[in-house]
Scaffold this active site. Structure first.
Site, PDB file in Angstrom:
ATOM      1  N   GLU A 141      -9.865  33.827  31.074  1.00  0.00           N
ATOM      2  CA  GLU A 141     -11.235  34.320  31.282  1.00  0.00           C
ATOM      3  C   GLU A 141     -11.925  33.598  32.431  1.00  0.00           C
ATOM      4  O   GLU A 141     -12.621  32.602  32.223  1.00  0.00           O
ATOM      5  CB  GLU A 141     -12.070  34.128  30.004  1.00  0.00           C
ATOM      6  CG  GLU A 141     -11.646  35.006  28.860  1.00  0.00           C
ATOM      7  CD  GLU A 141     -12.555  34.864  27.635  1.00  0.00           C
ATOM      8  OE1 GLU A 141     -13.434  33.972  27.624  1.00  0.00           O
ATOM      9  OE2 GLU A 141     -12.380  35.653  26.698  1.00  0.00           O
ATOM     10  N   GLU A 228      -7.398  39.526  24.077  1.00  0.00           N
ATOM     11  CA  GLU A 228      -8.156  38.688  23.135  1.00  0.00           C
ATOM     12  C   GLU A 228      -9.342  39.477  22.620  1.00  0.00           C
ATOM     13  O   GLU A 228     -10.067  40.106  23.389  1.00  0.00           O
ATOM     14  CB  GLU A 228      -8.644  37.415  23.856  1.00  0.00           C
ATOM     15  CG  GLU A 228      -9.176  36.361  22.899  1.00  0.00           C
ATOM     16  CD  GLU A 228      -9.773  35.163  23.630  1.00  0.00           C
ATOM     17  OE1 GLU A 228      -9.010  34.401  24.262  1.00  0.00           O
ATOM     18  OE2 GLU A 228     -10.997  34.990  23.556  1.00  0.00           O
TER      19      GLU A 228
HETATM   20  C1  IDC Z   1     -13.084  28.775  21.545  1.00  0.00           C
HETATM   21  C2  IDC Z   1     -12.475  28.141  20.318  1.00  0.00           C
HETATM   22  C3  IDC Z   1     -13.210  26.857  20.008  1.00  0.00           C
HETATM   23  C4  IDC Z   1     -13.165  25.942  21.214  1.00  0.00           C
HETATM   24  C5  IDC Z   1     -13.671  26.673  22.443  1.00  0.00           C
HETATM   25  C6  IDC Z   1     -13.452  25.814  23.685  1.00  0.00           C
HETATM   26  O1  IDC Z   1     -12.495  29.063  19.253  1.00  0.00           O
HETATM   27  O2  IDC Z   1     -12.637  26.206  18.879  1.00  0.00           O
HETATM   28  O3  IDC Z   1     -13.958  24.796  20.980  1.00  0.00           O
HETATM   29  O4  IDC Z   1     -12.988  27.885  22.632  1.00  0.00           O
HETATM   30  O5  IDC Z   1     -14.323  26.128  24.662  1.00  0.00           O
HETATM   31  C7  IDC Z   1     -13.249  33.096  24.293  1.00  0.00           C
HETATM   32  C8  IDC Z   1     -12.206  32.162  24.783  1.00  0.00           C
HETATM   33  C9  IDC Z   1     -11.713  31.267  23.672  1.00  0.00           C
HETATM   34  C10 IDC Z   1     -12.872  30.819  22.778  1.00  0.00           C
HETATM   35  C11 IDC Z   1     -13.396  32.072  22.060  1.00  0.00           C
HETATM   36  C12 IDC Z   1     -14.520  31.783  21.051  1.00  0.00           C
HETATM   37  O6  IDC Z   1     -11.103  32.805  25.409  1.00  0.00           O
HETATM   38  O7  IDC Z   1     -11.088  30.138  24.261  1.00  0.00           O
HETATM   39  O8  IDC Z   1     -12.356  29.927  21.826  1.00  0.00           O
HETATM   40  N1  IDC Z   1     -13.843  33.016  23.081  1.00  0.00           N
HETATM   41  O9  IDC Z   1     -15.643  31.237  21.665  1.00  0.00           O
HETATM   42  N2  IDC Z   1     -13.775  34.092  24.953  1.00  0.00           N
HETATM   43  C13 IDC Z   1     -14.744  34.660  24.221  1.00  0.00           C
HETATM   44  C14 IDC Z   1     -14.797  33.990  23.007  1.00  0.00           C
END
Ligand code: IDC
Length: 305
Positions: A141, A228
């Site tokens: 992303e 995702e």
């Molecule tokens: C989140 C994880 C969280 C972690 C964070 C890090 O769930 O535990 O602390 O990242 O920055 C995304 C991302 C994905 C995110 C997820 C939820 O690809 O890495 O994971 N998310 O926020 N894009 C939209 C949502």
């Protein structure tokens, strides 16, 4: 079921994903949480459960590049590469497709660690070549101010490297603003075969305007892969929104899109599908799952391979 044995190497034709016989296919399954955070799920028991108990054909390995022992920051490269290889080998032995996800997030632009990405994808593709199980996701992303032309510049560095070893494998490319701006990529697409662009959604945050953006690109013939998604808020927390979820999945069904659920973890986050405190690696019952886990399991079980 041996999915890869049945469907073989995938290819992109127009906006569709086809199997070795030219039949349209859909990839679906779970994404790991960051491999450095949750290495325990990269094991045979879990992958087998995802295939046999949850009826999924694909698993995504999320290799964070920046945050929390990121591959390009303070992570142990050998250990992390070991987990990626272990995950691929498990998928190969179980006949599942496997997405290796270079999880760009905190660094915002994939150009920041482009040198490392070149080394990583050179090594990986040299090892797995055209292994039919492999799907390469070169940047999760991009976000912040990163624009499509910068992502494109990165893609034009990394894709030829993968192509040297794996001329025909499917490669997924992220799009601006947390992989939500497929429209910007559509204006100026890459000139390679077997490319799909990624689009990510979290149903409780992303609503009609994003669905419209995605469906316009699909109508115009863009190949999109949802590498995702979840049915919670984009923060990974919050309640699920079943109304928006229904809309998203009716769009997914209308266009026969592939989709991967975030994430295989037992955290306090509502998007982590397993209940906090549950340490099981397979055989999850309803009480072991959060609402997201129950919803996605039932959805996967309804898929016809
Ligand atoms: C989140 C994880 C969280 C972690 C964070 C890090 O769930 O535990 O602390 O990242 O920055 C995304 C991302 C994905 C995110 C997820 C939820 O690809 O890495 O994971 N998310 O926020 N894009 C939209 C949502």
């Amino acid at each position: 079921m041996d999915h890869v044995g049945k469907h073989g190497a995938l290819k992109v034709s127009g906006r569709k994903l086809l199997d070795k016989d030219g039949c349209e296919v859909r990839q679906y399954g779970m994404s790991t949480h960051g491999l450095a955070w949750r290495p325990e799920f990269v094991c045979e028991e879990t992958f087998r459960a995802l295939r046999d108990e949850w009826n999924t054909n694909t698993v995504r390995l999320a290799l964070y590049t920046h945050e929390y022992h990121g591959y390009c920051t303070d992570g142990d490269k050998n250990e992390l590469m070991g987990l990626v290889i272990k995950g691929i080998e498990l998928a190969v032995s179980l006949g599942m497709y496997v997405i290796v996800d270079w999880h760009v997030l905190g660094e915002m632009s994939p150009l920041i660690y482009a040198d490392e990405a070149e080394i990583f994808f050179r090594e990986l593709s040299a090892r797995y070549g055209n292994c039919p199980n492999m799907i390469y996701e070169i940047c999760n992303e991009p976000n912040g101010r990163t624009e499509w032309f910068e992502i494109k510049e990165y893609a034009k560095r990394v894709i030829p490297i993968i192509r040297e070893n794996a001329p025909d494998s499917v490669i997924l490319v992220g799009t601006p603003e947390w992989s939500q701006h497929c429209d910007e990529a559509f204006e100026d697409m890459l000139d390679y075969d077997n490319i799909m662009y990624t689009f990510h959604f979290y149903a409780a945050t992303h609503l009609d305007s994003l669905r419209k953006r995605l469906s316009s690109c699909l109508d115009a013939g863009m190949p999109v892969f949802i590498s995702e998604c979840s049915i919670t808020e984009a923060s990974g927390h919050g309640d699920v929104d079943y109304v928006s979820t229904r809309e998203w999945f009716s769009l997914i069904d209308r266009y026969n899109l592939s989709y991967i659920c975030w994430s295989l973890s037992a955290t306090t986050e509502s998007s982590g599908i397993i209940s906090k405190g549950c340490t099981k690696l397979s055989d999850w019952q309803d009480a072991d799952l959060k609402k997201t886990g129950i919803w996605f399991r039932n959805r996967f079980l309804s898929e016809k391979n």
